[in-house]
Write an enzyme that holds these catalytic residues in place. Structure first.
Site, mmCIF file in Angstrom:
data_model
loop_
_atom_site.group_PDB
_atom_site.id
_atom_site.type_symbol
_atom_site.label_atom_id
_atom_site.label_comp_id
_atom_site.label_asym_id
_atom_site.label_seq_id
_atom_site.Cartn_x
_atom_site.Cartn_y
_atom_site.Cartn_z
ATOM 1 N NE ARG A 104 -3.625 -0.350 2.319
ATOM 2 C CZ ARG A 104 -4.724 -0.538 1.587
ATOM 3 N NH1 ARG A 104 -5.225 0.459 0.890
ATOM 4 N NH2 ARG A 104 -5.323 -1.711 1.551
ATOM 5 C CB THR A 108 -1.892 7.066 -3.405
ATOM 6 O OG1 THR A 108 -1.346 5.734 -3.411
ATOM 7 C CG2 THR A 108 -0.948 8.001 -4.150
ATOM 8 C CG ASP A 200 -3.040 -8.188 9.721
ATOM 9 O OD1 ASP A 200 -2.599 -9.217 9.148
ATOM 10 O OD2 ASP A 200 -2.762 -7.043 9.332
ATOM 11 C CG ASP A 203 -0.005 -9.092 11.892
ATOM 12 O OD1 ASP A 203 1.049 -9.243 11.244
ATOM 13 O OD2 ASP A 203 -0.430 -7.981 12.256
HETATM 14 N N1 URA Z 1 -6.970 -7.424 5.958
HETATM 15 C C1 URA Z 1 -7.012 -8.176 7.073
HETATM 16 O O1 URA Z 1 -6.116 -8.962 7.317
HETATM 17 N N2 URA Z 1 -8.056 -8.028 7.920
HETATM 18 C C2 URA Z 1 -9.062 -7.162 7.693
HETATM 19 O O2 URA Z 1 -9.988 -7.081 8.490
HETATM 20 C C3 URA Z 1 -9.011 -6.378 6.510
HETATM 21 C C4 URA Z 1 -7.952 -6.532 5.661
#
Ligand code: URA
Length: 209
Positions: A104, A108, A200, A203
């Site tokens: 990302r 932007t 996430d 993670d």
């Molecule tokens: N990516 C993730 O790992 N979790 C989310 O909730 C959104 C994007």
């Protein structure tokens, strides 16, 4: 308009509940994602082409069917998509795997392609783009565009959990792409997390934070 398939098999929904649970540890999380990917692969391959053949059984000739037509390709979006690859390969061991890496842009906030490595015959294959979370749809859209730019025509998207916003974004940019999910959640929060979601995915898969 593309179709959205919700894979609501009880086994998928049961395992997804434990995937969501904050108390599920990395090892179990990884195993559950793997298992759900296998079960979803079963759904996503429901319509692949078959051809008729005959085989000799020990006692007679049997009219049978085998898979024909296009071979499959699995395209994980790095890094969380990697967590779904082995689960699909369990069911389709002959599939080839291509990788698409996106980051990302901090200015932007748009995803930018940094790594693309695909099977040499990728245009001939039926492709399944995998990413556990379909949040804004930005990464999925860019990955699908990257494949289309390289001549790929048969592409499906497979995610564990989607936000309505992500589905809408993919349907707008790629109305020809069918989307397979285990659940559609409520919304995206201000930090881009799917709510209620699972946190996430990268993670939780890799034990980073
Ligand atoms: N990516 C993730 O790992 N979790 C989310 O909730 C959104 C994007």
């Amino acid at each position: 308009m593309s179709k959205v398939f919700i894979c609501d098999h009880p086994l998928i929904q049961h395992k997804l509940t434990y995937i969501r649970d904050v108390n599920t540890k990395t090892k179990d999380f990884r195993e559950l994602v793997d298992e759900v990917a296998t079960l979803m692969a079963y759904e996503i391959t429901r319509n692949i082409q078959l051809e008729n053949i005959q085989v000799k059984t020990p006692v007679a000739t049997a009219d049978c069917r085998i898979i024909s037509g296009r071979m499959l390709g699995i395209i994980p979006i790095l890094r969380a998509g990697l967590g779904m690859v082995d689960g699909i390969l369990n069911l389709i061991p002959a599939a080839k795997v291509g990788h698409i890496g996106l980051y990302r842009d901090p200015e932007t906030l748009q995803p930018v392609e940094y790594y693309v490595k695909l099977p040499t015959d990728v245009q001939e294959r039926e492709l399944i783009v995998v990413d556990p979370m379909l949040a804004t749809g930005g990464s999925a859209n860019l990955a699908i565009t990257a494949l289309k730019n390289r001549g790929c025509v048969q592409i499906k998207l497979m995610c564990l959990i989607a936000a309505p916003e992500g589905i809408e974004a993919v349907q707008k940019e790629h109305p020809d792409i069918d989307i397979y999910v285990a659940a559609i959640d409520d919304y995206l929060n201000d930090h881009g997390y799917i709510i209620p979601g699972l946190g996430d995915a990268g993670d939780r898969l890799f034990g980073t934070k």
